[in-house]
Design a protein around this motif. Sequence first.
Motif, short mmCIF file in Angstrom:
data_model
loop_
_atom_site.label_atom_id
_atom_site.label_comp_id
_atom_site.label_asym_id
_atom_site.label_seq_id
_atom_site.Cartn_x
_atom_site.Cartn_y
_atom_site.Cartn_z
N ASP A 220 0.82 -1.21 0.00
CA ASP A 220 0.00 0.00 0.00
C ASP A 220 0.86 1.26 0.00
O ASP A 220 0.49 2.29 0.56
CB ASP A 220 -0.95 0.01 1.21
CG ASP A 220 -0.20 -0.04 2.54
OD1 ASP A 220 1.05 -0.16 2.52
OD2 ASP A 220 -0.86 0.06 3.59
N ARG A 221 2.03 1.17 -0.65
CA ARG A 221 2.96 2.29 -0.66
C ARG A 221 3.17 2.80 -2.08
O ARG A 221 2.83 2.14 -3.05
CB ARG A 221 4.30 1.85 -0.06
CG ARG A 221 4.17 1.24 1.32
CD ARG A 221 5.47 0.64 1.81
NE ARG A 221 5.29 -0.04 3.09
CZ ARG A 221 6.28 -0.62 3.76
NH1 ARG A 221 7.51 -0.61 3.27
NH2 ARG A 221 6.04 -1.20 4.92
N GLY A 222 3.77 3.98 -2.21
CA GLY A 222 4.08 4.53 -3.52
C GLY A 222 2.82 4.69 -4.37
O GLY A 222 1.78 5.15 -3.90
N THR B 62 -3.70 3.96 -6.27
CA THR B 62 -4.57 3.05 -7.00
C THR B 62 -4.17 1.62 -6.65
O THR B 62 -2.97 1.33 -6.48
CB THR B 62 -4.49 3.25 -8.53
OG1 THR B 62 -5.13 2.14 -9.18
CG2 THR B 62 -3.07 3.34 -9.03
N ARG B 63 -5.15 0.73 -6.54
CA ARG B 63 -4.85 -0.66 -6.22
C ARG B 63 -4.21 -1.40 -7.40
O ARG B 63 -3.72 -2.51 -7.24
CB ARG B 63 -6.13 -1.39 -5.79
CG ARG B 63 -6.81 -0.75 -4.59
CD ARG B 63 -7.77 -1.70 -3.91
NE ARG B 63 -8.91 -2.10 -4.71
CZ ARG B 63 -10.06 -1.43 -4.78
NH1 ARG B 63 -10.21 -0.29 -4.11
NH2 ARG B 63 -11.07 -1.86 -5.51
N ALA C 295 -10.86 0.08 1.24
CA ALA C 295 -11.69 1.20 1.71
C ALA C 295 -11.01 2.55 1.51
O ALA C 295 -11.70 3.56 1.30
CB ALA C 295 -12.02 1.00 3.19
N ARG C 296 -9.68 2.58 1.52
CA ARG C 296 -9.01 3.88 1.43
C ARG C 296 -8.33 4.14 0.08
O ARG C 296 -7.85 5.25 -0.17
CB ARG C 296 -7.96 4.00 2.54
CG ARG C 296 -6.80 3.04 2.44
CD ARG C 296 -5.76 3.28 3.55
NE ARG C 296 -4.65 2.34 3.46
CZ ARG C 296 -4.58 1.19 4.08
NH1 ARG C 296 -5.58 0.81 4.87
NH2 ARG C 296 -3.53 0.40 3.94
N THR C 297 -8.33 3.14 -0.82
CA THR C 297 -7.55 3.27 -2.05
C THR C 297 -8.44 3.11 -3.27
O THR C 297 -9.28 2.21 -3.32
CB THR C 297 -6.43 2.21 -2.08
OG1 THR C 297 -5.71 2.25 -0.85
CG2 THR C 297 -5.47 2.48 -3.23
N SER C 298 -8.23 3.95 -4.27
CA SER C 298 -9.01 3.88 -5.51
C SER C 298 -8.87 2.51 -6.16
O SER C 298 -7.79 1.90 -6.15
CB SER C 298 -8.53 4.96 -6.48
OG SER C 298 -9.09 4.77 -7.76
N GLY C 299 -9.97 2.05 -6.76
CA GLY C 299 -9.96 0.74 -7.40
C GLY C 299 -9.25 0.72 -8.74
O GLY C 299 -8.81 -0.34 -9.19
N PHE D 10 -8.58 4.28 -11.18
CA PHE D 10 -8.02 5.58 -11.55
C PHE D 10 -7.37 6.23 -10.33
O PHE D 10 -7.98 6.30 -9.26
CB PHE D 10 -9.11 6.49 -12.12
CG PHE D 10 -9.67 5.97 -13.42
CD1 PHE D 10 -8.98 6.16 -14.60
CD2 PHE D 10 -10.87 5.28 -13.45
CE1 PHE D 10 -9.47 5.67 -15.79
CE2 PHE D 10 -11.38 4.80 -14.64
CZ PHE D 10 -10.67 4.99 -15.83
N PRO D 11 -6.14 6.71 -10.44
CA PRO D 11 -5.40 7.21 -9.28
C PRO D 11 -6.06 8.43 -8.63
O PRO D 11 -6.59 9.30 -9.30
CB PRO D 11 -4.03 7.59 -9.86
CG PRO D 11 -3.94 6.83 -11.14
CD PRO D 11 -5.31 6.72 -11.67
N ARG D 12 -5.99 8.44 -7.31
CA ARG D 12 -6.40 9.60 -6.52
C ARG D 12 -5.73 9.46 -5.15
O ARG D 12 -5.32 8.37 -4.76
CB ARG D 12 -7.92 9.67 -6.34
CG ARG D 12 -8.51 8.47 -5.66
CD ARG D 12 -9.86 8.75 -5.03
NE ARG D 12 -10.46 7.54 -4.48
CZ ARG D 12 -10.09 6.95 -3.35
NH1 ARG D 12 -9.08 7.45 -2.66
NH2 ARG D 12 -10.70 5.86 -2.92
N PRO D 13 -5.60 10.56 -4.41
CA PRO D 13 -4.98 10.46 -3.07
C PRO D 13 -5.77 9.51 -2.18
O PRO D 13 -7.01 9.45 -2.29
CB PRO D 13 -5.05 11.90 -2.54
CG PRO D 13 -5.16 12.76 -3.76
CD PRO D 13 -5.93 11.95 -4.76
N PRO D 14 -5.10 8.76 -1.34
CA PRO D 14 -5.82 7.81 -0.46
C PRO D 14 -6.75 8.55 0.50
O PRO D 14 -6.46 9.66 0.93
CB PRO D 14 -4.69 7.08 0.29
CG PRO D 14 -3.52 7.99 0.18
CD PRO D 14 -3.65 8.72 -1.12
N ARG D 15 -7.87 7.91 0.82
CA ARG D 15 -8.80 8.50 1.77
C ARG D 15 -8.16 8.47 3.18
O ARG D 15 -7.49 7.51 3.54
CB ARG D 15 -10.11 7.69 1.82
CG ARG D 15 -10.92 7.75 0.55
CD ARG D 15 -12.28 7.09 0.75
NE ARG D 15 -13.08 7.11 -0.46
CZ ARG D 15 -13.12 6.14 -1.34
NH1 ARG D 15 -12.39 5.05 -1.14
NH2 ARG D 15 -13.87 6.23 -2.42
#
Length: 276
Positions: free
Chosen positions: A191-193, A198-199, A262-266, A268-273
């Motif tokens: 869950d880094r970088g 994005t997952r 729950a915190r990471t886009s499935g 398309f990239p976006r900042p983590p929740r």
Amino acid sequence: MAAVTAAAGTGYPWATFAANLGWAAAAALAVMLVTFAIAVRKGVHRVVDIAWGIGFTAVALVTCAASAGEGDTGRRILVTALTSVWGLRLAAHIARRARGHGEDPRYDAMLAKAPGSRNAYALRMVYLLQGALVWLVSLPVQAAQYVPGSPGAFAWAGTALWAGGLFFEAVGDAQLARFKADPAHRGRVMDRGLWSWTRHPNYFGDFCVWWGLFLIACDSASAAAVSWVSPLVMSYLLINGSGKPLLERHMATRPGYAEYVARTSGFFPRPPRRKR
């Protein structure tokens, strides 16, 4: 639109492009049949994943040779180079990842249900199917090389999108490889970088690469019309087909994965929740 009109006005060489469809199919089929022979000899069908990128490279090279004198030289070299860099990098990455491992569990599960010979079933359902997909998805690579006009705005926008896609794919793969190489991370979720944005940075990268190659063909309305289905097929495979869904089902039971989802886009990239 001016670039599209100018390129289309010079006339698209439909007859030679139609002949190229046959040459491209032969190139994709040859790569898959050679790979099948290697797989049968080794007793491991996961090598077909390495052939995916090589198949696209073969189609690009064959098309570049066949389109000489028809398409613009600069565009032909550009499309061939971009496709080859992407395809060979992907093949090398998958080959390194598979070194020392046995059969892929996906193929084991599929071939366990084979009615009769496992190899014959694999040839029909894996190699020939992937060869047909290589031919279909590569339509922008083929069509773009027959565009007579020099690269315009769409081509350079497509090249930029391709570069962004390659960055996500290559960097995401490298980050994951370093993470998995550390024994302390065994069983943990990466869950880094880029993986925090994005997952699936590698699949998102593929998505951008193929929409970028399609844009390069869009300098010609004719080339765009004949190849628009290809990035849609690739997008479906990545988002709803054999890409994202299969991997997420495999990861679903891993500790911490539900929180990661729950915190990471499935896709398309976006900042983590942020955690509440």
